[in-house]
Design a protein around this motif. Structure first.
Motif, PDB file in Angstrom:
ATOM      1  N   GLN A   1       7.871   5.462 -23.771  1.00  0.00           N
ATOM      2  CA  GLN A   1       9.204   5.710 -24.313  1.00  0.00           C
ATOM      3  C   GLN A   1       9.471   7.214 -24.409  1.00  0.00           C
ATOM      4  OE1 GLN A   1       9.448   3.586 -28.092  1.00  0.00           O
ATOM      5  NE2 GLN A   1      10.431   1.850 -27.079  1.00  0.00           N
ATOM      6  N   ALA A   2      10.738   7.555 -24.400  1.00  0.00           N
ATOM      7  CA  ALA A   2      11.125   8.960 -24.550  1.00  0.00           C
ATOM      8  C   ALA A   2      10.522   9.524 -25.834  1.00  0.00           C
ATOM      9  CB  ALA A   2      12.638   9.087 -24.573  1.00  0.00           C
ATOM     10  N   GLY A   3      10.006  10.738 -25.710  1.00  0.00           N
ATOM     11  CA  GLY A   3       9.336  11.373 -26.833  1.00  0.00           C
ATOM     12  C   GLY A   3       7.840  11.141 -26.858  1.00  0.00           C
ATOM     13  N   GLY A   4       7.373  10.239 -26.027  1.00  0.00           N
ATOM     14  CA  GLY A   4       5.957   9.908 -25.989  1.00  0.00           C
ATOM     15  C   GLY A   4       5.154  10.856 -25.121  1.00  0.00           C
ATOM     16  N   SER A   5       3.880  10.517 -24.969  1.00  0.00           N
ATOM     17  CA  SER A   5       2.942  11.362 -24.232  1.00  0.00           C
ATOM     18  C   SER A   5       2.125  10.546 -23.243  1.00  0.00           C
ATOM     19  CB  SER A   5       1.980  12.062 -25.203  1.00  0.00           C
ATOM     20  OG  SER A   5       2.667  12.907 -26.091  1.00  0.00           O
TER      21      SER A   5
END
Length: 120
Positions: free
Chosen positions: A13-17
């Motif tokens: 997800q967006a913001g993840g790594s």
């Protein structure tokens, strides 16, 4: 024969790594520069980050401050730590290495790529 094998891609997800790895194997005397490139659908392959055998790094402006490239020379492996991912980072990521397969003879090799998909 030299092979580069990438791993670590996936859906996030967006913001993840995510952390990508690329291991080189085969007839290798030494490896000079290693790097990561990416190609999104309908776009040209672009540089993400490179690292010399001495550890000097270079990043695309779009990933500075979010991605970190590193390497383990003993393991012949390069890594890409990707943080704060956005949908614009969605692409197939390719490992690249400038390999000396004999003394004073080198060529560039590419991996098969690993898919990174970032959902919004």
């Amino acid at each position: 024969q030299v092979q580069l094998v990438e791993s670590g891609g996936g859906l996030v997800q967006a913001g993840g790594s995510l952390r990508l790895s690329c291991a080189a194997s085969g007839s290798i005397v030494s490896i000079r520069n290693m790097g990561w490139y990416r190609q999104a659908p309908g776009k040209q392959r672009e540089l993400v980050a490179t690292i010399t055998n001495g550890g000097a790094t270079n990043y695309a402006d779009s990933v500075k401050g979010r991605f970190t490239i590193s390497r383990d020379n003993a393991k012949k492996t390069v890594y890409l730590q990707m943080n704060s991912l956005t949908p614009e980072d969605t692409a197939r990521y390719y490992c690249n290495a400038d390999v000396f397969f004999q003394y004073f003879r080198n060529r560039e090799y590419w991996g098969q790529g690993t898919q990174v998909t970032v959902s919004s």
